[in-house]
Design a protein around this motif. Structure first.
Motif, PDB file in Angstrom:
ATOM      1  N   THR A   1     -16.298 -10.022  -9.879  1.00 13.40           N
ATOM      2  CA  THR A   1     -14.896 -10.484  -9.723  1.00 13.40           C
ATOM      3  C   THR A   1     -14.487 -10.877 -11.209  1.00 13.40           C
ATOM      4  O   THR A   1     -13.414 -10.702 -11.474  1.00 13.40           O
ATOM      5  CB  THR A   1     -14.935 -11.986  -8.875  1.00 13.40           C
ATOM      6  N   ILE A   2     -15.369 -11.342 -12.018  1.00 12.99           N
ATOM      7  CA  ILE A   2     -14.875 -11.876 -13.420  1.00 12.99           C
ATOM      8  C   ILE A   2     -14.778 -10.611 -13.928  1.00 12.99           C
ATOM      9  O   ILE A   2     -13.811 -10.513 -15.004  1.00 12.99           O
ATOM     10  CB  ILE A   2     -16.266 -12.633 -14.231  1.00 12.99           C
ATOM     11  N   ILE A   3     -15.767  -9.489 -14.028  1.00 15.11           N
ATOM     12  CA  ILE A   3     -15.293  -8.269 -14.784  1.00 15.11           C
ATOM     13  C   ILE A   3     -14.006  -7.525 -14.028  1.00 15.11           C
ATOM     14  O   ILE A   3     -13.118  -6.906 -14.809  1.00 15.11           O
ATOM     15  CB  ILE A   3     -16.624  -7.371 -14.381  1.00 15.11           C
ATOM     16  N   GLN A   4     -13.758  -7.616 -12.640  1.00 16.57           N
ATOM     17  CA  GLN A   4     -12.565  -7.029 -12.311  1.00 16.57           C
ATOM     18  C   GLN A   4     -11.350  -7.868 -12.916  1.00 16.57           C
ATOM     19  O   GLN A   4     -10.473  -7.188 -13.196  1.00 16.57           O
ATOM     20  CB  GLN A   4     -12.735  -7.293 -10.630  1.00 16.57           C
ATOM     21  N   ASP A   5     -11.478  -9.249 -13.090  1.00 17.84           N
ATOM     22  CA  ASP A   5     -10.399  -9.976 -13.869  1.00 17.84           C
ATOM     23  C   ASP A   5     -10.099  -9.691 -15.210  1.00 17.84           C
ATOM     24  O   ASP A   5      -9.064  -9.718 -15.584  1.00 17.84           O
ATOM     25  CB  ASP A   5     -10.720 -11.403 -13.475  1.00 17.84           C
ATOM     26  N   MET A   6     -11.273  -9.005 -15.737  1.00 16.76           N
ATOM     27  CA  MET A   6     -10.856  -8.334 -17.319  1.00 16.76           C
ATOM     28  C   MET A   6     -10.166  -7.199 -17.158  1.00 16.76           C
ATOM     29  O   MET A   6      -9.644  -6.861 -18.088  1.00 16.76           O
ATOM     30  CB  MET A   6     -12.344  -7.978 -17.901  1.00 16.76           C
ATOM     31  N   GLY A   7      -9.843  -6.840 -16.090  1.00 17.09           N
ATOM     32  CA  GLY A   7      -8.732  -5.510 -16.008  1.00 17.09           C
ATOM     33  C   GLY A   7      -9.593  -4.171 -15.627  1.00 17.09           C
ATOM     34  O   GLY A   7      -8.844  -3.170 -15.458  1.00 17.09           O
ATOM     35  N   VAL A   8     -10.848  -4.310 -15.225  1.00 17.47           N
ATOM     36  CA  VAL A   8     -11.430  -3.278 -14.645  1.00 17.47           C
ATOM     37  C   VAL A   8     -11.301  -2.963 -13.035  1.00 17.47           C
ATOM     38  O   VAL A   8     -11.297  -3.803 -12.350  1.00 17.47           O
ATOM     39  CB  VAL A   8     -12.951  -3.395 -15.007  1.00 17.47           C
ATOM     40  N   THR A   9     -10.739  -1.829 -12.547  1.00 17.05           N
ATOM     41  CA  THR A   9     -10.485  -1.868 -11.340  1.00 17.05           C
ATOM     42  C   THR A   9     -11.208  -0.862 -10.421  1.00 17.05           C
ATOM     43  O   THR A   9     -11.437  -0.850  -9.402  1.00 17.05           O
ATOM     44  CB  THR A   9      -9.038  -1.253 -11.276  1.00 17.05           C
ATOM     45  N   ASP A  10     -12.045   0.078 -11.312  1.00 12.84           N
ATOM     46  CA  ASP A  10     -12.857   1.110 -10.549  1.00 12.84           C
ATOM     47  C   ASP A  10     -14.165   0.471  -9.936  1.00 12.84           C
ATOM     48  O   ASP A  10     -14.881  -0.333 -11.292  1.00 12.84           O
ATOM     49  CB  ASP A  10     -13.174   2.251 -11.453  1.00 12.84           C
ATOM     50  N   ASN A  11     -14.635   0.513  -8.836  1.00 13.61           N
ATOM     51  CA  ASN A  11     -15.697  -0.356  -8.493  1.00 13.61           C
ATOM     52  C   ASN A  11     -17.138   0.253  -8.995  1.00 13.61           C
ATOM     53  O   ASN A  11     -17.857  -0.574  -9.352  1.00 13.61           O
ATOM     54  CB  ASN A  11     -15.610  -0.212  -6.791  1.00 13.61           C
ATOM     55  N   LEU A  12     -17.299   1.651  -9.398  1.00 15.53           N
ATOM     56  CA  LEU A  12     -18.276   2.029  -9.999  1.00 15.53           C
ATOM     57  C   LEU A  12     -18.488   1.582 -11.329  1.00 15.53           C
ATOM     58  O   LEU A  12     -19.572   1.175 -11.706  1.00 15.53           O
ATOM     59  CB  LEU A  12     -18.152   3.499  -9.861  1.00 15.53           C
ATOM     60  N   GLU A  13     -17.246   1.573 -11.999  1.00 14.91           N
ATOM     61  CA  GLU A  13     -17.440   1.005 -13.433  1.00 14.91           C
ATOM     62  C   GLU A  13     -17.813  -0.591 -13.475  1.00 14.91           C
ATOM     63  O   GLU A  13     -18.414  -0.966 -14.301  1.00 14.91           O
ATOM     64  CB  GLU A  13     -15.866   1.272 -14.058  1.00 14.91           C
ATOM     65  N   ILE A  14     -17.051  -1.298 -12.375  1.00 18.91           N
ATOM     66  CA  ILE A  14     -17.469  -2.747 -12.247  1.00 18.91           C
ATOM     67  C   ILE A  14     -18.944  -2.886 -12.206  1.00 18.91           C
ATOM     68  O   ILE A  14     -19.707  -3.505 -12.853  1.00 18.91           O
ATOM     69  CB  ILE A  14     -16.878  -3.261 -11.091  1.00 18.91           C
ATOM     70  N   GLY A  15     -19.512  -2.095 -11.327  1.00 16.47           N
ATOM     71  CA  GLY A  15     -21.143  -1.895 -11.060  1.00 16.47           C
ATOM     72  C   GLY A  15     -21.912  -1.784 -12.283  1.00 16.47           C
ATOM     73  O   GLY A  15     -22.803  -2.209 -12.660  1.00 16.47           O
ATOM     74  N   GLU A  16     -21.505  -0.467 -13.010  1.00 17.20           N
ATOM     75  CA  GLU A  16     -21.982  -0.201 -14.390  1.00 17.20           C
ATOM     76  C   GLU A  16     -22.003  -1.229 -15.337  1.00 17.20           C
ATOM     77  O   GLU A  16     -22.899  -1.539 -15.886  1.00 17.20           O
ATOM     78  CB  GLU A  16     -21.316   1.053 -14.856  1.00 17.20           C
ATOM     79  N   LEU A  17     -20.791  -2.099 -15.573  1.00 16.02           N
ATOM     80  CA  LEU A  17     -20.745  -3.110 -16.537  1.00 16.02           C
ATOM     81  C   LEU A  17     -21.318  -4.186 -16.226  1.00 16.02           C
ATOM     82  O   LEU A  17     -21.906  -4.957 -17.017  1.00 16.02           O
ATOM     83  CB  LEU A  17     -19.387  -3.384 -16.759  1.00 16.02           C
ATOM     84  N   SER A  18     -21.533  -4.562 -14.986  1.00 14.92           N
ATOM     85  CA  SER A  18     -22.284  -5.819 -14.332  1.00 14.92           C
ATOM     86  C   SER A  18     -23.703  -5.789 -14.763  1.00 14.92           C
ATOM     87  O   SER A  18     -24.827  -6.609 -14.796  1.00 14.92           O
ATOM     88  CB  SER A  18     -22.219  -6.060 -12.969  1.00 14.92           C
ATOM     89  N   SER A  19     -24.427  -4.307 -14.864  1.00 11.21           N
ATOM     90  CA  SER A  19     -25.811  -4.110 -15.193  1.00 11.21           C
ATOM     91  C   SER A  19     -26.078  -4.641 -16.724  1.00 11.21           C
ATOM     92  O   SER A  19     -27.309  -4.921 -16.989  1.00 11.21           O
ATOM     93  CB  SER A  19     -26.125  -2.964 -15.024  1.00 11.21           C
TER      94      SER A  19
END
Length: 423
Positions: free
Chosen positions: A265-283
């Motif tokens: 959710t924190i990464i999504q709030d940064m403006g990232v909307t693609d679920n796959l990209e959120i997963g990659e950044l969270s790693s």
């Protein structure tokens, strides 16, 4: 020199035999525990769920965990780790798969509670199990090695979860989050069966050790146990040292689950909307955390100054949480601050477990480790609910991150007050 070389070879042999399987088991356990954070990205809209409902459901897992933690660890102490840990894994894997079928808030609460009941005893059981094989001066690094399972779950679980959400949504009439729960439960069931087939309860039952290796390992454990004490349960409950340790670990787990459940959710709030990209950044934060926890643990074992290392890493985690708020409008610096927070928090946790295992023995170790873990893991209930409530009230993640940072600072100060003892 030859004796030291033989001892080092023996412990390497033990580590290669035990740790890979245990690490995979904990990675599967942790993924099944926190993949709700990724399911949230779709599930809330599909089921009409509010942030407060999600926070309560994510946290109610730890109520079941708390209630059954000590009884579960006592059973493990009596029947052996092989059967009990295998049972735990198979049960929670089946229940985690059952999360795919929830349709109401009540079902969400019930399934999360049952998942907590099923998993109760796994982590403290492994911590107890490691004391059967490793003396205290080796245990911080070994515990850290085992607990790299958490960042590994984040490194691989994030991208995999994001990929499933994106590519399996609406496949055969199911949502992506339903497929995610089903697919990610399978490793737990398979690994549970492997534990029953491959794990040895004690050094004396390990057929893969020769007589000299077995004698060395058992002699080291016997020597250490002479310096420990087996306290009656009534004395354990009155021990101020146990309660202080519970408070310290509570502050750690509050922060760990605050990040674990809300990082997508924190990464999504940064403006990232693609679920796959959120997963990659969270790693990214978890990769850095895995390296940091091994470095800090190795240094703590060499210097025998665990309290200072624990406090330092907790201060580092608090600074990272505050930085993630102050830099929230700059995605890259904010992600780097979250990475620093993960590095600090994850490095502190395995170091912490060298403290209670350094002075508890036998049944008191089983009860003491479980009691500390169960009380502290109430933070797993409080953290996602408190952060969710604060986010609902303030419309921002900022206040939740500040709260977690303050708790880490308080926990670090308490750590420095714990008596030195036999750790």
């Amino acid at each position: 020199m030859q004796a030291d070389s033989f001892e080092e070879r023996t412990y390497k042999k033990v580590t290669w035999r035990l740790i890979p399987l245990l690490l995979l088991c904990y990675a599967a356990a942790y993924l099944d525990r926190v993949n709700i954070g990724f399911a949230k990205l779709q599930m809330m809209a599909d089921l009409g769920m509010l942030d407060v409902v999600y926070g309560l459901g994510a946290g109610v897992f730890f109520i079941g965990y708390f209630l059954f933690e000590v009884p579960s660890n006592i059973i493990l102490y009596r029947v052996g780790a092989r059967l009990w840990i295998g049972r735990i894994m198979i049960t929670w894997g089946l229940l985690s798969a059952g999360m795919a079928f929830i349709t109401t808030d009540t079902q969400f609460y019930v399934m999360r509670f049952l998942l907590g009941v099923a998993e109760a005893g796994f982590f403290p059981g492994i911590i107890l199990y490691l004391t059967y094989w490793y003396p205290s001066h080796r245990r911080a690094y070994i515990t850290a090695l085992f607990m790299t399972a958490i960042p590994l779950a984040g490194i691989f679980g994030g991208p995999v979860s994001g990929w499933i959400l994106k590519n399996w949504d609406h496949t055969h009439g199911w949502h992506g989050w339903q497929w995610m729960f089903l697919f990610e439960a399978i490793p737990s069931v398979v690994l549970g069966m492997m534990v029953i087939l491959l794990m040895d309860d004690r050094i004396s039952r390990a057929s893969w050790l020769d007589d000299a290796e077995r004698s060395l390992l058992e002699g080291n454990i016997r020597h250490e146990e002479k310096q420990k004490r087996d306290m009656p349960a009534r004395h354990l409950a009155k021990s101020g040292r146990i309660w202080v340790m519970s408070a310290v670990y509570f502050s750690m787990t509050m922060s760990l689950y605050g990040i674990s459940f809300w990082l997508p959710t924190i990464i999504q709030d940064m403006g990232v909307t693609d679920n796959l990209e959120i997963g990659e950044l969270s790693s990214i934060p978890w990769m850095a955390a895995m390296l940091a926890m091994l470095i800090f643990a190795r240094r703590a074992d060499l210097t025998h100054d665990r309290r200072q290392h624990i406090a330092t890493t907790m201060f580092l985690g608090a600074a990272g949480l505050v930085g993630s708020v102050l830099l929230a409008h700059n995605p890259l610096p904010s992600l780097l601050a979250l990475t620093m927070a993960c590095m600090g928090i994850m490095s502190a946790i395995p170091l912490f477990w060298s403290l209670p295992t350094g002075f508890l023995l036998g049944s008191s170790a089983a009860m003491g480790i479980a009691a500390i873990n169960s009380v502290a893991n109430l933070a797993g209930f409080a953290s996602p609910y408190a952060v969710g409530w604060l986010k609902h009230i303030t419309r921002s993640m900022d206040s939740g991150m500040y709260m977690l940072a303050i708790l880490l600072v308080l926990g670090a100060c308490l750590t420095l007050k714990i008596p030195v003892g036999n750790d």
